[in-house]
Design a protein around this motif. Structure first.
Motif, mmCIF file in Angstrom:
data_model
loop_
_atom_site.group_PDB
_atom_site.id
_atom_site.type_symbol
_atom_site.label_atom_id
_atom_site.label_comp_id
_atom_site.label_asym_id
_atom_site.label_seq_id
_atom_site.Cartn_x
_atom_site.Cartn_y
_atom_site.Cartn_z
ATOM 1 N N VAL A 98 0.767 -1.024 -0.043
ATOM 2 C CA VAL A 98 0.085 -0.111 0.112
ATOM 3 C C VAL A 98 0.901 1.233 -0.003
ATOM 4 O O VAL A 98 0.577 2.125 -0.748
ATOM 5 C CB VAL A 98 -0.901 -0.041 1.042
ATOM 6 N N ALA A 99 1.953 1.173 0.649
ATOM 7 C CA ALA A 99 2.877 2.332 0.804
ATOM 8 C C ALA A 99 3.433 2.640 -0.570
ATOM 9 O O ALA A 99 3.687 3.748 -0.835
ATOM 10 C CB ALA A 99 4.039 2.065 1.924
ATOM 11 N N PHE A 149 1.011 4.104 -2.975
ATOM 12 C CA PHE A 149 0.801 5.770 -2.576
ATOM 13 C C PHE A 149 1.938 6.385 -2.887
ATOM 14 O O PHE A 149 2.007 7.495 -3.552
ATOM 15 C CB PHE A 149 0.495 5.809 -1.153
ATOM 16 N N GLY A 204 2.157 6.905 -6.746
ATOM 17 C CA GLY A 204 1.229 7.837 -7.138
ATOM 18 C C GLY A 204 1.863 9.215 -6.873
ATOM 19 O O GLY A 204 1.487 10.360 -7.642
ATOM 20 N N LEU A 205 2.342 9.304 -5.455
ATOM 21 C CA LEU A 205 2.993 10.902 -5.473
ATOM 22 C C LEU A 205 4.264 11.075 -6.390
ATOM 23 O O LEU A 205 4.197 12.099 -6.750
ATOM 24 C CB LEU A 205 3.530 10.779 -3.850
ATOM 25 N N THR A 250 -2.786 5.614 -6.989
ATOM 26 C CA THR A 250 -3.409 6.114 -5.604
ATOM 27 C C THR A 250 -4.874 5.349 -5.472
ATOM 28 O O THR A 250 -4.919 4.983 -4.360
ATOM 29 C CB THR A 250 -3.466 7.673 -5.647
ATOM 30 N N GLY A 266 -3.990 1.947 -4.234
ATOM 31 C CA GLY A 266 -3.803 1.844 -2.767
ATOM 32 C C GLY A 266 -5.001 2.206 -1.789
ATOM 33 O O GLY A 266 -5.229 1.510 -0.897
ATOM 34 N N VAL A 267 -6.088 3.026 -2.528
ATOM 35 C CA VAL A 267 -7.088 3.256 -1.540
ATOM 36 C C VAL A 267 -8.179 1.980 -1.908
ATOM 37 O O VAL A 267 -8.719 1.713 -0.762
ATOM 38 C CB VAL A 267 -7.887 4.297 -2.259
#
Length: 146
Positions: free
Chosen positions: A12-13, A16, A19-20, A132, A135-136
């Protein structure tokens, strides 16, 4: 993170963080391509003074031109030449736009060039949203369905 083991938390990290990173690349790419599409930055008219071919990375080349700002009547405006990548000849009057970093980009008038300049940041933005969203989705999926 609720109900996640170490491997799941790192996945998950990673989504994210990916995505960043893609979002940062989107902003950078938009700053580089949107002035060439005529969307971002202040537009000025400039007369090309001279051009020279320079070596690029991996054996490629590009043409860098020095151009003088011109006013509405074609007379030279404020002093100081601007440098711009342009595949043309000396004496051409072209539209250039300022980039967020203080340089200038020649405005592309061809449809394929403008389409690529618009599509590149949009593609990166979609990929950032995909990562992202993954991850959500992973966080919202019940533990027994992962």
């Amino acid at each position: 993170m609720r109900g996640l083991n170490r491997r799941q938390a790192s996945e998950v990290a990673g989504l994210f963080l990916g995505g960043l990173v893609m979002l940062v690349l989107t902003v950078y790419t938009a700053g580089r391509t949107l002035p060439a599409a005529g969307i971002l930055g202040e537009e000025i008219r400039a007369r090309v003074l001279h051009c020279e071919t320079k070596g690029g990375g991996r054996g490629g080349t590009y043409t860098e031109c020095a151009a003088q700002r011109v006013g509405d009547g074609g007379a030279e405006a404020s002093p100081g030449a601007v440098k711009v990548r342009y595949e043309g000849a000396a004496g051409d009057v072209i539209a250039v736009r300022s980039t967020p970093w203080g340089s200038y980009a020649a405005v592309r008038t061809d449809l394929p060039g403008r389409a690529v300049a618009l599509a590149a940041p949009l593609f990166l933005l979609m990929f950032a949203a995909f990562l992202t969203g993954g991850g959500v989705f992973y966080l919202r999926t019940p533990p027994n369905r992962r």
